[in-house]
Every structure is written in structure tokens, then in C-alpha cells.
Design a protein around this motif. Structure first.
Motif, PDB file in Angstrom:
ATOM      1  N   SER A  43       0.835  -1.213   0.000  1.00 12.61           N
ATOM      2  CA  SER A  43       0.000   0.000   0.000  1.00 12.61           C
ATOM      3  C   SER A  43       0.860   1.249   0.000  1.00 12.61           C
ATOM      4  O   SER A  43       0.606   2.196  -0.758  1.00 12.61           O
ATOM      5  N   ASP A  44       1.876   1.247   0.832  1.00  9.30           N
ATOM      6  CA  ASP A  44       2.763   2.409   0.945  1.00  9.30           C
ATOM      7  C   ASP A  44       3.473   2.662  -0.395  1.00  9.30           C
ATOM      8  O   ASP A  44       3.533   3.804  -0.878  1.00  9.30           O
ATOM      9  N   ALA A  45       3.967   1.578  -1.008  1.00  8.82           N
ATOM     10  CA  ALA A  45       4.669   1.712  -2.292  1.00  8.82           C
ATOM     11  C   ALA A  45       3.703   2.183  -3.380  1.00  8.82           C
ATOM     12  O   ALA A  45       4.054   3.021  -4.226  1.00  8.82           O
ATOM     13  N   LEU A  46       2.475   1.673  -3.362  1.00  5.70           N
ATOM     14  CA  LEU A  46       1.490   2.095  -4.367  1.00  5.70           C
ATOM     15  C   LEU A  46       1.129   3.564  -4.199  1.00  5.70           C
ATOM     16  O   LEU A  46       0.934   4.288  -5.184  1.00  5.70           O
ATOM     17  N   ARG A  47       1.054   4.011  -2.944  1.00  3.67           N
ATOM     18  CA  ARG A  47       0.778   5.439  -2.698  1.00  3.67           C
ATOM     19  C   ARG A  47       1.887   6.292  -3.309  1.00  3.67           C
ATOM     20  O   ARG A  47       1.640   7.318  -3.934  1.00  3.67           O
ATOM     21  N   TYR A  48       3.124   5.834  -3.135  1.00  2.00           N
ATOM     22  CA  TYR A  48       4.271   6.555  -3.717  1.00  2.00           C
ATOM     23  C   TYR A  48       4.122   6.605  -5.245  1.00  2.00           C
ATOM     24  O   TYR A  48       4.300   7.655  -5.862  1.00  2.00           O
ATOM     25  N   VAL A  96      -5.140  -2.812  -0.894  1.00  2.00           N
ATOM     26  CA  VAL A  96      -4.195  -2.918  -2.019  1.00  2.00           C
ATOM     27  C   VAL A  96      -4.971  -3.091  -3.332  1.00  2.00           C
ATOM     28  O   VAL A  96      -4.676  -2.446  -4.336  1.00  2.00           O
ATOM     29  N   GLN A  97      -5.970  -3.986  -3.303  1.00  2.00           N
ATOM     30  CA  GLN A  97      -6.786  -4.207  -4.519  1.00  2.00           C
ATOM     31  C   GLN A  97      -7.406  -2.892  -4.991  1.00  2.00           C
ATOM     32  O   GLN A  97      -7.385  -2.570  -6.190  1.00  2.00           O
ATOM     33  N   LYS A  98      -7.971  -2.131  -4.035  1.00  2.00           N
ATOM     34  CA  LYS A  98      -8.630  -0.874  -4.418  1.00  2.00           C
ATOM     35  C   LYS A  98      -7.615   0.117  -4.980  1.00  2.00           C
ATOM     36  O   LYS A  98      -7.890   0.840  -5.944  1.00  2.00           O
ATOM     37  N   GLN A  99      -6.424   0.141  -4.369  1.00  2.00           N
ATOM     38  CA  GLN A  99      -5.389   1.076  -4.861  1.00  2.00           C
ATOM     39  C   GLN A  99      -4.969   0.750  -6.292  1.00  2.00           C
ATOM     40  O   GLN A  99      -4.736   1.649  -7.097  1.00  2.00           O
ATOM     41  N   SER A 102      -7.662   1.977  -8.552  1.00  2.00           N
ATOM     42  CA  SER A 102      -7.760   3.452  -8.591  1.00  2.00           C
ATOM     43  C   SER A 102      -6.527   4.105  -9.187  1.00  2.00           C
ATOM     44  O   SER A 102      -6.557   5.299  -9.500  1.00  2.00           O
ATOM     45  N   MET A 103      -5.447   3.375  -9.292  1.00  2.00           N
ATOM     46  CA  MET A 103      -4.183   3.954  -9.774  1.00  2.00           C
ATOM     47  C   MET A 103      -4.386   4.548 -11.173  1.00  2.00           C
ATOM     48  O   MET A 103      -4.787   3.836 -12.096  1.00  2.00           O
ATOM     49  N   PRO A 104      -4.133   5.843 -11.364  1.00  2.00           N
ATOM     50  CA  PRO A 104      -4.404   6.432 -12.682  1.00  2.00           C
ATOM     51  C   PRO A 104      -3.308   6.143 -13.709  1.00  2.00           C
ATOM     52  O   PRO A 104      -3.045   6.948 -14.603  1.00  2.00           O
ATOM     53  N   LYS A 105      -2.668   5.016 -13.563  1.00  2.00           N
ATOM     54  CA  LYS A 105      -1.591   4.578 -14.466  1.00  2.00           C
ATOM     55  C   LYS A 105      -1.728   3.062 -14.590  1.00  2.00           C
ATOM     56  O   LYS A 105      -2.250   2.418 -13.682  1.00  2.00           O
ATOM     57  N   PRO A 106      -1.222   2.482 -15.693  1.00  3.17           N
ATOM     58  CA  PRO A 106      -1.351   1.030 -15.845  1.00  3.17           C
ATOM     59  C   PRO A 106      -0.535   0.262 -14.800  1.00  3.17           C
ATOM     60  O   PRO A 106       0.583   0.651 -14.468  1.00  3.17           O
ATOM     61  N   VAL A 124      -5.541 -10.606 -10.882  1.00  5.88           N
ATOM     62  CA  VAL A 124      -6.818 -10.330 -11.568  1.00  5.88           C
ATOM     63  C   VAL A 124      -7.108  -8.824 -11.562  1.00  5.88           C
ATOM     64  O   VAL A 124      -7.548  -8.275 -12.574  1.00  5.88           O
ATOM     65  N   VAL A 125      -6.843  -8.144 -10.446  1.00  5.06           N
ATOM     66  CA  VAL A 125      -7.194  -6.716 -10.380  1.00  5.06           C
ATOM     67  C   VAL A 125      -6.187  -5.817 -11.106  1.00  5.06           C
ATOM     68  O   VAL A 125      -6.453  -4.630 -11.302  1.00  5.06           O
TER      69      VAL A 125
END
Ligand code: 2NE
Length: 270
Positions: A43-48, A96-99, A102-106, A124-125
């Protein structure tokens, strides 16, 4: 290709190379099963990745040549969830799945081995899945006292169809990479030693495209399935575009200058 560490964690590796942020679940001893710590670190890495404009594509993978991710670590499964160091049961992998959605990048799943249980849901997500020939896919929930009836069921059904999704969950079978390709569960299958090259090749193609066009497409594809929550996210991105227009600036400027806004001067397209 040289990957540079972005941040040091306990359970994951987080590296950067030429516009790509790579998150590697680094628990090969447990086939890259995740604990609450692993999920919190992802989650932290995805936020970055979400915040940092140097990163245009995110790759999610597992360490070693046996597993992408084998789901929740059964050693720490307690009553009410997976129990972390604080003794509190959690299912923070859902965040994590939601992030990822929601990530505006592939986000590309680089599936290098078993993608099983909650690990299967993670691929899958992701927007795209590229798998090595040795990759194996499947859900185990009903066999081990669990289920993911969220994205793990409904989004899976959108990807492979209702009948196949029911088969995957009800029978808890394992599927080869070739079978996964045939049912549209993955985009491409390559030999393991070519996996990263294939993923980077696709990432580089996407990085040449308009980020805003890619972003709107991803959010629109989500919104089609996600009801009001999907519309809320899509609308947020539409608002971003609107705020970039002079028409929107006129509204704000008129308020600050204590005058009536003049929206008539802007073209109204058919
Ligand atoms: C992944 C799989 C099929 C691999 O099999 P194999 O034969 O290659 O390896 P092996 O020997 O089973 O595993 C190697 C070591 O990793 C541990 C094993 O216990 C084993 O440890 P030792 O016996 O050497 O000590 N390991 C593997 N997966 C683990 C896990 N998930 N947790 C803890 N330790 C694990 C095979 O290992 C397998 O089937 N694993 C279990 C898959 C599973 O059922 N995952 C949980 C599903 S539920 C879930 O993830 C979930 C959910 O349903 C809803 C929300 C959130 C999560």
C-alpha cells in the motif's frame, strides 16, 4: 537493465527503472504469501507510485521463480483476519486491490509462478497480466476456509465470464498459463527468462502514449463495472480536466474579483 531501490521495506522490494516502479513481494520461503505487514508495505509503495510523476507504469511481481503470490499467509491467519505484529486481525490486502484499480496509471502483473488464492486476486485486479510458462493460477478459498466475494469474484467474472468464474471458485482447480491465456485471464505467456523483458516492452509502449488518454480509459473501464463508486472516481478525473479549462478558471476568477462570471465567451461544442 538496472533497478534502483526507491525505499527499503521488510517484506517487499520497491525499485525504479526508466519510468517503471516495480513492487516485488519478497517472501519466497512462503511462496510470497502476504501478511498484514506485506500488504501495508505494498500500500505504501502504491501510494508513492500514485503521487510520483516519474513513475508511469507499475509492475507487481514475486521474488524467485516459483511464485507470484500464494495469498494470505496461513501461519498468521487468526480469528477475524490475518494477525500482524500489533495482534490485530486485518484484511488490508483489500485496500491494495482498491489502490491498484484506482491507480491512474497502468499496473502490470508480472506472474512468475503460482498466483493462488488472494495472490490470484492480486493479478486479476491488475490492468494487464503477463505470465511465464511455469505460472499456475487458481483460487483455494472454499478449500481453506476463505473466500473473496469482492473483486475476487465479481471482477473475475467480468474477465473470464460467469461460468468460468464459478468453476474457478467452486472446484478450486489449478490452471496452467496456457489455459489462463485461452480463457482471457492473462494477456501474454512467455518463457520465464523472457518475462521481465516482455513486461518492460509493453510498459515502454504504454509510456509513449498520452497519460491522460490512458488514465481516462482505465477509469472508464472501471466505472462501467463499479457503479457509483466507479462514477465518483471517473468524475474526479473529469473534474481534473475541467479545472484545466479557461471556462472553469473564469468561475473562480469572477468569484475572487467579486464580479459576475462571463461564461458566454467560451465555445460551446455540439
Ligand atoms: C502455492 C502452492 C500451490 C505451492 O505449492 P508447492 O508444492 O510449490 O509449495 P509448498 O511446499 O506447498 O509451499 C512451500 C512452503 O511455502 C509455504 C508452505 O507451507 C511451505 O512451507 P514448508 O512446508 O516448507 O514449511 N506456503 C505456501 N503458501 C503459503 C501460504 N499461503 N501461507 C503460508 N505458507 C505458505 C501451495 O503452497 C499452496 O496451495 N499454498 C496455499 C495457498 C492458499 O490456500 N492460500 C490462501 C488462500 S485464502 C487467501 O489468500 C485470501 C482470501 O481468500 C480472502 C482474502 C484474503 C486472502
Amino acid at each position: 537493465r538496472t533497478w534502483t531501490p526507491i525505499k527499503i521495506y521488510e517484506d517487499i522490494l520497491f525499485d525504479y527503472c526508466e519510468g517503471i516502479g516495480k513492487i516485488t513481494i519478497n517472501r519466497p520461503r512462503y511462496r510470497n504469501a502476504f501478511t498484514p505487514t506485506t500488504a501495508a508495505e505494498i500500500s505504501d509503495a502504491l501510494r508513492y507510485c500514485h503521487e510520483n510523476s516519474d513513475i508511469q507504469v507499475i509492475v507487481l511481481t514475486g521474488a524467485g521463480d516459483k511464485a507470484f503470490c500464494s495469498g494470505g499467509d496461513q501461519n498468521v491467519k487468526g480469528v477475524g483476519g490475518y494477525v500482524g505484529k500489533d495482534g490485530i486481525p486485518r484484511l488490508n490486502i483489500l485496500e491494495v486491490q482498491k489502490q491498484i484499480r484506482s491507480m491512474p496509471k497502468p499496473v502490470i502483473a508480472m506472474v512468475n509462478g503460482y498466483a493462488i488464492g488472494g495472490g490470484h486476486v492480486l493479478h486479476v485486479v491488475c490492468d494487464l497480466s503477463i505470465a511465464s510458462e511455469n505460472a499456475i493460477f487458481g483460487q483455494t478459498g472454499p478449500r481453506v476456509g476463505s473466500f473473496d466475494a469482492g473483486f475476487g469474484a465479481s471482477y473475475l467474472a467480468s474477465v473470464v465470464g460467469q461460468k468460468k468464474a464459478r468453476e474457478i471458485w467452486f472446484l478450486c482447480r489449478q490452471y496452467s498459463a496456457q489455459e489462463a491465456l485461452e480463457m482471457g485471464l492473462v494477456n501474454k505467456v512467455v518463457p520465464l527468462d523472457q518475462l521481465e523483458d516482455a513486461v518492460v516492452e509493453w510498459a515502454k509502449i504504454m509510456m509513449q502514449h498520452s497519460p491522460m488518454a490512458m488514465r481516462m480509459l482505465k477509469l472508464a473501464l472501471n466505472a462501467d463495472l463499479d457503479g457509483q463508486a466507479g462514477l465518483q472516481e471517473f468524475a474526479g478525473n473529469a473534474t481534473l480536466l475541467y479545472y484545466m479549462t479557461e471556462e472553469a478558471q473564469e468561475g473562480k476568477n469572477a468569484f475572487l474579483e467579486k464580479r459576475d462570471p462571463d461564461f458566454k465567451k467560451f465555445p460551446q461544442f455540439p
